[in-house]
Design an enzyme around this catalytic site. Structure first.
Site, PDB file in Angstrom:
ATOM      1  N   LEU A 144       0.882  -1.160   0.000  1.00 13.14           N
ATOM      2  CA  LEU A 144       0.000   0.000   0.000  1.00 13.14           C
ATOM      3  C   LEU A 144       0.922   1.212   0.000  1.00 13.14           C
ATOM      4  CD1 LEU A 144      -3.068   0.515   0.039  1.00 13.14           C
ATOM      5  CD2 LEU A 144      -2.940   0.661   2.517  1.00 13.14           C
ATOM      6  N   ASP A 145       0.766   2.069  -1.004  1.00 16.28           N
ATOM      7  CA  ASP A 145       1.690   3.187  -1.177  1.00 16.28           C
ATOM      8  C   ASP A 145       1.821   4.043   0.075  1.00 16.28           C
ATOM      9  OD1 ASP A 145       1.994   2.371  -3.782  1.00 16.28           O
ATOM     10  OD2 ASP A 145       0.453   3.722  -4.549  1.00 16.28           O
ATOM     11  N   ILE A 146       2.936   4.723   0.189  1.00 20.14           N
ATOM     12  CA  ILE A 146       3.205   5.563   1.349  1.00 20.14           C
ATOM     13  C   ILE A 146       2.155   6.660   1.521  1.00 20.14           C
ATOM     14  CG2 ILE A 146       4.712   7.171   0.092  1.00 20.14           C
ATOM     15  CD1 ILE A 146       6.505   7.185   2.610  1.00 20.14           C
ATOM     16  N   SER A 148      -0.979   6.354   0.665  1.00 18.41           N
ATOM     17  CA  SER A 148      -2.301   5.714   0.700  1.00 18.41           C
ATOM     18  C   SER A 148      -2.535   5.143   2.087  1.00 18.41           C
ATOM     19  CB  SER A 148      -2.388   4.597  -0.340  1.00 18.41           C
ATOM     20  OG  SER A 148      -2.163   5.103  -1.647  1.00 18.41           O
TER      21      SER A 148
END
Length: 268
Positions: A144-146, A148
């Site tokens: 999960l992107d930084i 997000s």
């Protein structure tokens, strides 16, 4: 009525196809690969079980790494391996923005640092008692992107990791995505199917409006920053992204920065 020539051709084709299938069935495969394919464990776990003598093939104990067997042979784990698997934990975290999913980056903390006794969700219904041993070998099953937030899974269980991120994974993931920009019906259709990333056509997605400035995405794959890149391709800017479901498991009322155990009987 089909001619005798066509019937002969069909028979030859059928024969060749069955020979190919038979050859594939009779070809030996590395034991650890078969164990992973059958969902018994991950390939790394399989190697560990084999080294410890915990794996039996047709009743015979296998201890040599690299052993190959036929796909039809019966693989069984002994009671020790099964008990170890039952003791492996899976943790659900509501990751806030600013934390990285996997390896730490300069200036940022890994999301696993949030998994502490004091940050456990008070509403966790699992009877599991927290132990520092639960952090050993605990790894994110996906990313999960930084920038997000939302549901992030950590597990010690290779079977669950393979289910969620393996090449054959069929588990879908649901996101709420806040966007800026105009989106035509044609562009919405492209988000559902018709876009490519990294030279590959994306799988069918389910994308619809949740409200005036928020889209709902359901994906069955997870390319790096996929949703943000998809939106860029149709002229949208993502201003917020939150994952709310993985398979049958929902984020629910889990507060940001807190975690809970995957409960017994709860499956993705």
């Amino acid at each position: 009525m089909p001619s005798s020539g066509n019937m002969r051709t069909d028979a030859i084709t059928f024969f060749i196809q069955n020979i190919i299938v038979l050859n594939e069935f009779m070809e030996k495969v590395r034991l650890s690969k078969l164990m992973s394919q059958q969902g018994l464990c991950s390939r790394r776990e399989a190697d560990g079980y084999i080294e410890r003598g915990w794996v039996f093939v047709d009743g015979e104990r296998i201890t040599e790494l690299g052993t190959k067997i036929y796909p039809a042979q019966k693989i069984k784990l002994n009671n020790t391996a099964q008990a170890q698997q039952q003791g492996q934990v899976t943790i659900l975290l509501n990751k806030p923005i600013g934390y990285v999913s996997g390896q730490p980056e300069p200036g940022y903390q890994p999301a696993i640092s949030l998994i502490r006794r004091e940050s456990r969700f008070r509403g966790d219904q699992a009877e599991q008692h927290f132990s520092p041993l639960h952090l050993k070998g605990l790894a994110p099953a996906g990313r999960l992107d930084i920038d997000s937030s939302g549901l992030l899974v950590f597990t010690q269980d290779g079977r669950i990791a393979r289910q969620l991120i393996g090449a054959e994974s069929r588990v879908d993931k649901e996101y709420l995505v806040r966007v800026q920009g105009m989106l035509s019906k044609h562009a919405l259709g492209l988000l559902n199917h018709g876009l490519s990333l990294d030279g590959e056509e994306l799988k069918h997605a389910e994308v619809s409006w949740q409200n005036q400035d928020q889209l709902r995405f359901i994906l069955r794959e997870g390319k790096k920053r996929q949703i943000r890149r998809m939106c860029e391709l149709v002229g949208l800017k993502v201003t917020g992204l939150k994952r709310i479901r993985i398979g049958k498991v929902k984020l629910g009322d889990l507060p940001a920065g807190e975690w809970r155990y995957l409960r017994h009987g709860e499956v993705f």
